[in-house]
Design a protein around this motif. Structure first.
Motif, PDB file in Angstrom:
ATOM      1  N   ARG A  18       0.992  -1.126   0.099  1.00 47.06           N
ATOM      2  CA  ARG A  18      -0.198   0.006  -0.128  1.00 47.06           C
ATOM      3  C   ARG A  18       0.954   1.437  -0.123  1.00 47.06           C
ATOM      4  O   ARG A  18       1.778   1.262   0.785  1.00 47.06           O
ATOM      5  CB  ARG A  18      -0.909  -0.053   1.338  1.00 47.06           C
ATOM      6  N   TYR A  34      -3.445   3.904  -2.252  1.00 45.96           N
ATOM      7  CA  TYR A  34      -3.492   3.050  -3.244  1.00 45.96           C
ATOM      8  C   TYR A  34      -3.049   1.712  -2.813  1.00 45.96           C
ATOM      9  O   TYR A  34      -1.629   1.653  -2.238  1.00 45.96           O
ATOM     10  CB  TYR A  34      -2.670   3.539  -4.566  1.00 45.96           C
ATOM     11  N   SER A  55      -4.864  13.571  -7.077  1.00 43.48           N
ATOM     12  CA  SER A  55      -6.223  12.897  -6.498  1.00 43.48           C
ATOM     13  C   SER A  55      -6.866  14.155  -5.676  1.00 43.48           C
ATOM     14  O   SER A  55      -8.072  14.027  -5.613  1.00 43.48           O
ATOM     15  CB  SER A  55      -5.707  11.999  -5.653  1.00 43.48           C
ATOM     16  N   PHE A 154      -9.307  -0.674 -11.385  1.00 41.60           N
ATOM     17  CA  PHE A 154      -9.400   0.120 -10.203  1.00 41.60           C
ATOM     18  C   PHE A 154     -10.677  -0.221  -9.272  1.00 41.60           C
ATOM     19  O   PHE A 154     -11.628   0.313  -9.557  1.00 41.60           O
ATOM     20  CB  PHE A 154      -9.359   1.845 -10.596  1.00 41.60           C
ATOM     21  N   VAL A 188      -5.961  -2.282  -8.401  1.00 42.50           N
ATOM     22  CA  VAL A 188      -5.505  -1.279  -7.577  1.00 42.50           C
ATOM     23  C   VAL A 188      -6.715  -0.886  -7.192  1.00 42.50           C
ATOM     24  O   VAL A 188      -7.836  -0.399  -7.530  1.00 42.50           O
ATOM     25  CB  VAL A 188      -4.763  -0.175  -8.343  1.00 42.50           C
ATOM     26  N   SER A 190      -8.298   1.713  -4.068  1.00 42.76           N
ATOM     27  CA  SER A 190      -7.895   3.095  -3.354  1.00 42.76           C
ATOM     28  C   SER A 190      -9.160   3.682  -2.831  1.00 42.76           C
ATOM     29  O   SER A 190     -10.571   3.302  -3.324  1.00 42.76           O
ATOM     30  CB  SER A 190      -7.497   4.244  -4.520  1.00 42.76           C
TER      31      SER A 190
END
Length: 203
Positions: A18, A34, A55, A154, A188, A190
C-alpha cells in the motif's frame, strides 16, 4: 486555507502493498491510499507526491469557489513535468471550462530525474468502449514502447465496499478480458474517490 500532503509511505499488509499519505485539509486529517499485490511493491513511488496531488486537485478547486486562497503544500517533491502541466494547462483549462472550479496554488519542490520503474504499458479495463478500443489498438502495435502489457482495474469501494459482490464481479470481468487478450492483470484499490468525493464519477 491550506491542504498539506505529507510524504508518501509504503507498507506491506499480508500479500498486499500500500502507498499511503496523510493529508490535512485545513485541520481535518485523513489517510489516502493506493493498494495492489505485493509483487508490484517496487512500482510504488515514495519519492514523489504526484499520485496524491492529482487526486486532491478537484476537491481543492471546488473548495476554492468559497474562498480565494487555497494552497496545496506538498512535503515530498512533485515531478517537474507534471507540475508544469498542472499549473500551466490543467488548472487554467478546467477553471475556464467548469463554473464551480477556481484556481489554486501549489507549493512544492520539483524533481526532474527519471525513476527506475521498468517498461510496463497499461490501460484501465472496464469492459466499456474506451478501454476496449485502447486494448484493441495497442495489443498488436509494432513499436515496443507502446505495446500494451498490463490491464488495470481500479476498485474504488463505491459499490458496497472493496470486497462487495458488485466489485468482485467487475474485477472478474476485467481479469477475464486481460486473460483473453494476453496481457497481465492488475487490480489497484484506493479509498480516494470514496473518502474525498463520495461517488464513482467525481468531478
Amino acid at each position: 486555507m491550506r491542504y498539506i500532503i505529507e510524504s508518501p509511505k509504503k507498507i506491506n499488509i499480508g500479500d498486499k502493498t500500500r502507498l499511503t499519505a496523510r493529508v490535512n485539509f485545513d485541520g481535518e486529517e485523513t489517510e489516502l491510499f493506493y493498494e495492489t499485490n505485493i509483487e508490484y511493491q517496487d512500482s510504488f513511488v515514495v519519492e514523489r507526491c504526484d499520485a496524491f496531488l492529482v487526486s486532491i486537485l478537484p476537491k481543492a478547486m471546488m473548495a476554492a469557489r468559497d474562498t480565494d486562497d487555497i494552497e496545496i503544500i506538498c512535503k515530498a517533491p512533485v515531478s517537474q513535468r507534471l507540475y508544469h502541466q498542472i499549473v500551466n494547462q490543467y488548472i487554467p483549462i478546467l477553471c475556464q471550462a467548469i463554473s464551480y472550479y477556481r484556481p489554486i496554488k501549489i507549493l512544492a519542490s520539483t524533481a526532474q530525474e527519471l525513476l527506475p520503474m521498468g517498461n510496463a504499458v497499461g490501460t484501465g479495463v472496464s469492459g466499456g468502449v474506451d478501454s476496449s478500443y485502447t486494448i484493441a489498438k495497442y495489443t498488436n502495435v509494432t513499436e515496443g514502447s507502446y505495446k500494451l502489457t498490463h490491464g488495470v482495474f481500479f476498485n474504488i469501494g463505491i459499490y458496497g465496499g472493496f470486497e462487495s459482490e458488485s466489485e468482485k464481479h467487475l474485477e472478474e470481468e476485467a481479469k477475464t478480458i486481460a486473460d483473453e487478450v494476453g496481457i497481465e492483470y492488475l487490480c489497484v484499490k484506493s479509498n480516494i474517490c470514496k473518502e474525498l468525493y463520495g461517488k464513482a464519477h467525481a468531478p
